[in-house]
Write a protein that holds these residues in place. Structure first.
Motif, mmCIF file in Angstrom:
data_model
loop_
_atom_site.group_PDB
_atom_site.id
_atom_site.type_symbol
_atom_site.label_atom_id
_atom_site.label_comp_id
_atom_site.label_asym_id
_atom_site.label_seq_id
_atom_site.Cartn_x
_atom_site.Cartn_y
_atom_site.Cartn_z
ATOM 1 N N GLU A 123 -22.415 19.096 67.309
ATOM 2 C CA GLU A 123 -23.671 19.166 66.567
ATOM 3 C C GLU A 123 -23.625 20.373 65.643
ATOM 4 O OE1 GLU A 123 -26.299 17.065 66.477
ATOM 5 O OE2 GLU A 123 -25.122 15.741 67.759
ATOM 6 N N LEU A 124 -23.830 20.161 64.383
ATOM 7 C CA LEU A 124 -23.826 21.236 63.408
ATOM 8 C C LEU A 124 -25.250 21.504 62.943
ATOM 9 C CD1 LEU A 124 -20.765 20.093 61.282
ATOM 10 C CD2 LEU A 124 -20.808 21.829 63.058
ATOM 11 N N PRO A 125 -25.533 22.739 62.589
ATOM 12 C CA PRO A 125 -26.885 23.023 62.088
ATOM 13 C C PRO A 125 -27.102 22.314 60.756
ATOM 14 C CG PRO A 125 -25.463 24.927 61.788
ATOM 15 C CD PRO A 125 -24.689 23.916 62.585
ATOM 16 N N PRO A 126 -28.349 22.069 60.387
ATOM 17 C CA PRO A 126 -28.613 21.405 59.111
ATOM 18 C C PRO A 126 -28.062 22.233 57.956
ATOM 19 C CG PRO A 126 -30.658 22.117 60.143
ATOM 20 C CD PRO A 126 -29.557 22.403 61.102
ATOM 21 N N HIS A 127 -27.549 21.536 56.958
ATOM 22 C CA HIS A 127 -26.920 22.182 55.814
ATOM 23 C C HIS A 127 -27.975 22.554 54.789
ATOM 24 C CE1 HIS A 127 -23.671 23.149 53.120
ATOM 25 N NE2 HIS A 127 -24.206 22.392 52.186
ATOM 26 N N THR A 128 -28.086 23.838 54.522
ATOM 27 C CA THR A 128 -29.032 24.294 53.518
ATOM 28 C C THR A 128 -28.316 25.242 52.559
ATOM 29 O OG1 THR A 128 -29.726 26.144 54.895
ATOM 30 C CG2 THR A 128 -31.026 24.128 55.049
ATOM 31 N N LEU A 129 -28.696 25.194 51.314
ATOM 32 C CA LEU A 129 -28.144 26.081 50.296
ATOM 33 C C LEU A 129 -29.236 27.055 49.891
ATOM 34 C CD1 LEU A 129 -26.256 23.442 48.132
ATOM 35 C CD2 LEU A 129 -25.307 24.968 49.860
ATOM 36 N N ARG A 130 -28.935 28.331 50.004
ATOM 37 C CA ARG A 130 -29.960 29.337 49.696
ATOM 38 C C ARG A 130 -29.840 29.804 48.253
ATOM 39 N NH1 ARG A 130 -28.442 34.793 50.077
ATOM 40 N NH2 ARG A 130 -26.262 35.097 50.644
ATOM 41 N N LYS A 167 -21.327 25.126 41.170
ATOM 42 C CA LYS A 167 -22.388 25.035 42.177
ATOM 43 C C LYS A 167 -22.987 26.409 42.460
ATOM 44 C CE LYS A 167 -24.755 22.607 45.092
ATOM 45 N NZ LYS A 167 -25.710 21.617 44.627
#
Length: 118
Positions: free
Chosen positions: A33-40, A63
């Protein structure tokens, strides 16, 4: 008789479909299980990208620039670096001012060039 055919290569070994389907099921069930992918937001951050004149490096630089970072492209060839800079600015939509994406000469095989770049 069957072993003679196998030895002659006339009988192909087959894998039951249940085993093939089972392996993909097992892989999905046991995937970590990986944490949700977020781009800051990277506004105010400076990133140096080597290899940004083509391929994955160019895509990553675009990007990062789109996330607001100041991108410094290290390139051996100044012409290719400038072309990459224009491509990066175009991929963001040209909304970045020129100082937010810079091209500096860098040859990683030459330690003098690395010192000058740093």
């Amino acid at each position: 008789m069957l072993s003679a055919r196998r030895a002659a290569g006339l009988v192909a070994a087959s894998v039951p479909a249940v085993v093939v389907g089972g392996s993909s099921w097992y892989r999905e069930k046991h995937r970590p299980e990986l944490p949700p992918h977020t781009l800051r937001d990277l506004s105010g951050e400076v990133v140096v990208v080597t290899g940004a004149t083509s391929g994955i490096g160019k895509a990553v630089a675009g990007k990062l620039a789109g996330l607001g970072a100041t991108v410094v492209v290290g390139s051996r060839d100044q012409g290719r670096g400038e072309a990459a800079r224009r491509g990066i600015l175009a991929s963001v939509g040209g909304t970045l001012p020129a100082p937010r994406c810079e091209v500096l000469p860098l040859d990683l095989s030459d330690l003098g060039s690395v010192r000058t770049f740093a």
